[in-house]
Design a protein around this motif. Structure first.
Motif, mmCIF file in Angstrom:
data_model
loop_
_atom_site.group_PDB
_atom_site.id
_atom_site.type_symbol
_atom_site.label_atom_id
_atom_site.label_comp_id
_atom_site.label_asym_id
_atom_site.label_seq_id
_atom_site.Cartn_x
_atom_site.Cartn_y
_atom_site.Cartn_z
ATOM 1 N N PHE A 157 -20.129 10.248 91.126
ATOM 2 C CA PHE A 157 -19.848 11.671 90.990
ATOM 3 C C PHE A 157 -18.966 11.962 89.789
ATOM 4 C CE2 PHE A 157 -21.582 13.585 94.757
ATOM 5 C CZ PHE A 157 -21.840 12.482 95.552
ATOM 6 N N PHE A 158 -17.998 11.083 89.517
ATOM 7 C CA PHE A 158 -17.001 11.458 88.508
ATOM 8 C C PHE A 158 -17.588 11.326 87.122
ATOM 9 C CE2 PHE A 158 -14.144 12.347 91.624
ATOM 10 C CZ PHE A 158 -14.230 11.375 92.605
ATOM 11 N N ASN A 159 -18.302 10.236 86.868
ATOM 12 C CA ASN A 159 -18.902 10.132 85.531
ATOM 13 C C ASN A 159 -19.925 11.235 85.372
ATOM 14 O OD1 ASN A 159 -17.317 8.052 85.067
ATOM 15 N ND2 ASN A 159 -18.886 6.464 85.229
ATOM 16 N N MET A 186 -19.756 14.069 86.438
ATOM 17 C CA MET A 186 -19.183 15.391 86.202
ATOM 18 C C MET A 186 -18.698 15.505 84.770
ATOM 19 S SD MET A 186 -19.423 16.949 88.978
ATOM 20 C CE MET A 186 -20.706 16.038 89.774
#
Lengths: 201, 156
Positions: A193-195, A197
């Motif tokens: 999810f973080f990459n 985003m």
């Protein structure tokens, strides 16, 4: 009795005559071009009263505390006189994140505020980061708040996952991304999810 | 490529909003959140997806590519899976153990006409086992309808 003209005098006379004919010839050519060609008609000249400068192949770099934040390239840029704005076409921007990664952005149109360095991108906006791609029709960068945001449909995807929403806001300082409106996502187990985003900067 | 044509992928989520904060290692889906994975569906006011941190990742076996560590649903939680339905205030699903834990006021699991309720209900998704625990002020209560057993037999 006829006086004989000596040689040096004769040469001088010939030179004077030559000079006379040369001058007459150039003068004639000039007047002929002036009279027969008629008024000079300037065709298809569009005067852009708002533009101060039109650049082809613009390149700009922005740094903050001597750290390079982003570089911008555009195939054309029109600096608008009173609005402190540069209208660009075929824009390509590279954002440099804190951990030495790069976020690449491209779009058909771009608008750079030359005073605040805020930017707006429109038409076929594509942002790539690691193996993730964000697509939208509009994307804005607010330098003061250091955020990226879009008020229209966005999609973030990798090979096996996709996340869509009506609007998006990424706070580049707080590493936070907010999606609002019809959030819909399908994730493979490996989706990060973080990459995805792009808020890894 | 849109979310619809990737329907059979592992986890499908819809919600009104989503927030991801890198430093907190979870992603929150809020507002009418629905998470679907194969036959299992969770509805809730909010669903949080917890991601393995770098350190936790290192402890996992090499073959385990799962990035999602845990799914926590809170507020009006409904869990449905084939003929089983559960209601709770909170549901925690752990991907490494395939265990779903329901807590709250009176979590309840319904299968056909039968139901069971208590203080805490643990569903072991790997073998279908269900453990119900009581609390100080909440005894375990169960109703088993023979008709459901007959239906299960006919169904098999």
């Amino acid at each position: 009795m006829k006086r004989k003209i000596n040689t040096p005098k004769r040469v001088r006379i010939v030179l004077v005559l030559l000079l006379f004919f040369l001058t007459a010839g150039i003068g004639g050519l000039y007047y002929k071009q002036r009279f027969f060609s008629g008024d000079l008609v300037l065709k298809k000249i569009s005067v852009d009263s708002k533009a101060t400068l039109l650049l082809n192949k613009m390149h700009q770099t922005s740094t903050r505390n001597s750290i390079k934040e982003w570089t911008l390239d555009a195939s054309s840029a029109k600096l608008l006189k009173d609005e402190n704005k540069a209208q660009m076409t075929d824009v390509r921007v590279v954002f440099f994140t804190d951990n030495a990664k790069e976020i690449h952005l491209s779009s058909t149109n771009g608008l750079l505020d030359t005073k605040t360095h805020d930017m707006s991108f429109s038409d076929n906006v594509v942002v790539t980061y690691d193996q993730y791609t964000l697509k939208t029709a509009e994307l804005h960068y607010d330098k003061k708040r250091h955020i990226l945001y879009s008020n229209v449909h966005i999609s973030i995807m990798d090979k096996e996952s996709i996340l869509e929403a009506d609007t998006m806001e990424t706070d580049l300082d707080k590493n936070t991304t907010r999606l609002r409106g019809n959030v819909k996502g399908t994730f493979s187990e490996t989706f990060n999810f973080f990459n995805g985003m792009g808020s890894d900067s | 490529q849109t979310a619809d044509n990737l329907q059979d992928r592992s986890l499908h989520i819809t919600a009104d909003a989503m927030t991801s904060e890198r430093d907190s290692s979870f992603v929150a889906f809020t507002g009418n959140a629905v998470a679907t994975s194969q036959d299992d569906v969770i509805h809730a006011d909010a669903i949080k997806i917890f991601i393995y941190t770098e350190d936790e990742r290192k402890k996992l076996s090499k073959t385990d590519e799962q990035n999602i560590k845990e799914i926590i649903a809170t507020g009006n939680v409904t869990f449905t899976s084939q003929d089983q339905k559960a209601f709770a205030d909170k549901a925690v699903y752990t991907t490494s153990t395939l265990v779903l834990t329901l807590t709250g006021d009176a979590p309840r699991v319904i299968t056909g006409e039968s139901f069971v309720t208590g203080k805490k209900i643990t569903l072991f998704r790997s073998n279908g086992k269900v453990v119900v625990e009581s609390g100080k002020d909440q005894r375990v209560e169960a109703l088993f309808n023979p008709a459901d057993k007959k239906k299960n037999k006919e169904g098999e």
